[in-house]
Design a protein around this motif. Structure first.
Motif, PDB file in Angstrom:
ATOM      1  N   ALA A  70       0.785  -1.227   0.000  1.00  0.00           N
ATOM      2  CA  ALA A  70       0.000   0.000   0.000  1.00  0.00           C
ATOM      3  C   ALA A  70       0.822   1.285   0.000  1.00  0.00           C
ATOM      4  CB  ALA A  70      -0.946   0.002   1.187  1.00  0.00           C
ATOM      5  N   ASN A  71       1.826   1.388   0.835  1.00  0.00           N
ATOM      6  CA  ASN A  71       2.569   2.648   0.949  1.00  0.00           C
ATOM      7  C   ASN A  71       3.994   2.534   0.436  1.00  0.00           C
ATOM      8  OD1 ASN A  71       0.383   3.984   2.101  1.00  0.00           O
ATOM      9  ND2 ASN A  71       0.868   3.136   4.089  1.00  0.00           N
ATOM     10  N   ARG A  72       4.231   1.613  -0.452  1.00  0.00           N
ATOM     11  CA  ARG A  72       5.574   1.440  -0.993  1.00  0.00           C
ATOM     12  C   ARG A  72       6.008   2.707  -1.718  1.00  0.00           C
ATOM     13  NH1 ARG A  72       7.969  -3.923  -3.218  1.00  0.00           N
ATOM     14  NH2 ARG A  72       9.993  -3.155  -3.843  1.00  0.00           N
ATOM     15  N   HIS A  73       7.229   3.145  -1.499  1.00  0.00           N
ATOM     16  CA  HIS A  73       7.845   4.334  -2.094  1.00  0.00           C
ATOM     17  C   HIS A  73       7.263   5.645  -1.553  1.00  0.00           C
ATOM     18  CE1 HIS A  73       9.820   1.621  -4.801  1.00  0.00           C
ATOM     19  NE2 HIS A  73       8.686   1.212  -5.303  1.00  0.00           N
ATOM     20  N   ILE A  74       6.500   5.590  -0.463  1.00  0.00           N
ATOM     21  CA  ILE A  74       5.958   6.805   0.147  1.00  0.00           C
ATOM     22  C   ILE A  74       6.561   6.943   1.541  1.00  0.00           C
ATOM     23  CG2 ILE A  74       3.895   7.991   0.973  1.00  0.00           C
ATOM     24  CD1 ILE A  74       2.350   6.565  -1.243  1.00  0.00           C
ATOM     25  N   VAL A  75       7.124   8.125   1.807  1.00  0.00           N
ATOM     26  CA  VAL A  75       7.772   8.391   3.086  1.00  0.00           C
ATOM     27  C   VAL A  75       7.098   9.606   3.710  1.00  0.00           C
ATOM     28  CG1 VAL A  75       9.947   9.014   4.186  1.00  0.00           C
ATOM     29  CG2 VAL A  75       9.956   7.516   2.198  1.00  0.00           C
ATOM     30  N   LYS A  76       6.785   9.513   5.004  1.00  0.00           N
ATOM     31  CA  LYS A  76       6.180  10.654   5.695  1.00  0.00           C
ATOM     32  C   LYS A  76       7.270  11.488   6.340  1.00  0.00           C
ATOM     33  CE  LYS A  76       2.773  12.198   8.926  1.00  0.00           C
ATOM     34  NZ  LYS A  76       1.806  11.912   9.951  1.00  0.00           N
ATOM     35  N   ARG A  77       7.270  12.766   6.045  1.00  0.00           N
ATOM     36  CA  ARG A  77       8.191  13.726   6.659  1.00  0.00           C
ATOM     37  C   ARG A  77       7.369  14.895   7.164  1.00  0.00           C
ATOM     38  NH1 ARG A  77      13.237  12.608   3.898  1.00  0.00           N
ATOM     39  NH2 ARG A  77      13.595  10.497   4.628  1.00  0.00           N
ATOM     40  N   ASP A  78       7.454  15.155   8.451  1.00  0.00           N
ATOM     41  CA  ASP A  78       6.673  16.212   9.094  1.00  0.00           C
ATOM     42  C   ASP A  78       5.200  16.022   8.747  1.00  0.00           C
ATOM     43  OD1 ASP A  78       9.002  17.281  10.232  1.00  0.00           O
ATOM     44  OD2 ASP A  78       9.417  18.443   8.422  1.00  0.00           O
ATOM     45  N   ASN A  79       4.600  17.002   8.057  1.00  0.00           N
ATOM     46  CA  ASN A  79       3.182  16.905   7.708  1.00  0.00           C
ATOM     47  C   ASN A  79       2.976  16.675   6.223  1.00  0.00           C
ATOM     48  OD1 ASN A  79       2.285  17.262  10.337  1.00  0.00           O
ATOM     49  ND2 ASN A  79       2.418  19.481  10.161  1.00  0.00           N
ATOM     50  N   SER A  80       3.961  16.101   5.553  1.00  0.00           N
ATOM     51  CA  SER A  80       3.828  15.864   4.117  1.00  0.00           C
ATOM     52  C   SER A  80       4.303  14.449   3.776  1.00  0.00           C
ATOM     53  CB  SER A  80       4.627  16.903   3.333  1.00  0.00           C
ATOM     54  OG  SER A  80       5.992  16.821   3.662  1.00  0.00           O
ATOM     55  N   TYR A  81       3.957  14.031   2.585  1.00  0.00           N
ATOM     56  CA  TYR A  81       4.311  12.702   2.105  1.00  0.00           C
ATOM     57  C   TYR A  81       5.178  12.835   0.863  1.00  0.00           C
ATOM     58  CZ  TYR A  81       0.593  11.311   5.235  1.00  0.00           C
ATOM     59  OH  TYR A  81      -0.181  11.120   6.339  1.00  0.00           O
ATOM     60  N   LEU A  82       6.307  12.148   0.855  1.00  0.00           N
ATOM     61  CA  LEU A  82       7.240  12.196  -0.273  1.00  0.00           C
ATOM     62  C   LEU A  82       7.166  10.891  -1.044  1.00  0.00           C
ATOM     63  CD1 LEU A  82      10.395  13.404   1.681  1.00  0.00           C
ATOM     64  CD2 LEU A  82       8.823  14.831   0.403  1.00  0.00           C
ATOM     65  N   ILE A  83       7.249  11.008  -2.369  1.00  0.00           N
ATOM     66  CA  ILE A  83       7.389   9.815  -3.194  1.00  0.00           C
ATOM     67  C   ILE A  83       8.870   9.695  -3.496  1.00  0.00           C
ATOM     68  CG2 ILE A  83       6.820   8.699  -5.372  1.00  0.00           C
ATOM     69  CD1 ILE A  83       4.210  10.250  -5.362  1.00  0.00           C
ATOM     70  N   MET A  84       9.440   8.535  -3.159  1.00  0.00           N
ATOM     71  CA  MET A  84      10.881   8.353  -3.269  1.00  0.00           C
ATOM     72  C   MET A  84      11.177   6.944  -3.765  1.00  0.00           C
ATOM     73  SD  MET A  84      13.535   8.910  -0.180  1.00  0.00           S
ATOM     74  CE  MET A  84      13.479   7.275   0.509  1.00  0.00           C
ATOM     75  N   LYS A  85      12.148   6.834  -4.673  1.00  0.00           N
ATOM     76  CA  LYS A  85      12.572   5.520  -5.169  1.00  0.00           C
ATOM     77  C   LYS A  85      14.075   5.544  -5.376  1.00  0.00           C
ATOM     78  CE  LYS A  85      11.825   2.116  -8.802  1.00  0.00           C
ATOM     79  NZ  LYS A  85      12.287   1.024  -8.037  1.00  0.00           N
ATOM     80  N   SER A  86      14.726   4.463  -4.991  1.00  0.00           N
ATOM     81  CA  SER A  86      16.173   4.353  -5.180  1.00  0.00           C
ATOM     82  C   SER A  86      16.463   3.594  -6.464  1.00  0.00           C
ATOM     83  CB  SER A  86      16.811   3.615  -4.006  1.00  0.00           C
ATOM     84  OG  SER A  86      16.667   4.362  -2.839  1.00  0.00           O
ATOM     85  N   LYS A  87      17.365   4.146  -7.258  1.00  0.00           N
ATOM     86  CA  LYS A  87      17.827   3.494  -8.480  1.00  0.00           C
ATOM     87  C   LYS A  87      19.340   3.501  -8.465  1.00  0.00           C
ATOM     88  CE  LYS A  87      14.158   4.785 -11.714  1.00  0.00           C
ATOM     89  NZ  LYS A  87      13.878   5.519 -12.955  1.00  0.00           N
TER      90      LYS A  87
END
Length: 125
Positions: A70-87
């Motif tokens: 469900a939340n893969r590649h989504i990181v919560k920082r403070d009051n926002s959500y970041l989409i992040m992927k490592s390549k």
């Protein structure tokens, strides 16, 4: 990781269900050791959501499509959500969003476009 959660109604500590751990940021994550390897199955903002997905994984005998997480590649920082992927050992950020629902929708666009920035921009036009 916390293995106990504080119940404000009874003012006691209760043991978390098996395979569920609480992170420092308050989210709950599902982890299970299979064949001696610790596998991460996702993190969720509420215990109820983590319990729901844990039941799903148990019902599937811990076999599932990794893109379903469900939340893969989504990181919560403070009051926002970041989409992040490592390549290749490099972290790429694909956006910041105020709510989880929008972040999930945009993450699904990124997956559909195979994480290619040009295709993502074309998709949104």
């Amino acid at each position: 990781m916390t293995k106990y959660i504080y119940n404000t109604k009874t003012r006691t500590f209760e043991k978390l269900p098996r395979y569920i751990y609480q992170r420092r940021n308050g989210w709950f994550e599902i982890r299970k050791r299979i064949g001696g390897i610790l596998i991460y199955w996702g993190s969720f903002p509420t215990l109820e959501e983590a319990l729901l997905f844990r039941a799903y994984y148990i019902g599937k005998h811990w076999r599932t499509n990794p893109t379903f997480k469900a939340n893969r590649h989504i990181v919560k920082r403070d009051n926002s959500y970041l989409i992040m992927k490592s390549k290749g050992g490099v972290s790429n950020y694909y956006g910041t969003f105020k709510d989880l629902k929008t972040a999930r929708q945009e993450r699904d666009v990124c997956v559909a476009c195979e994480w290619d920035f040009d295709r993502i921009v074309e998709f949104e036009d």
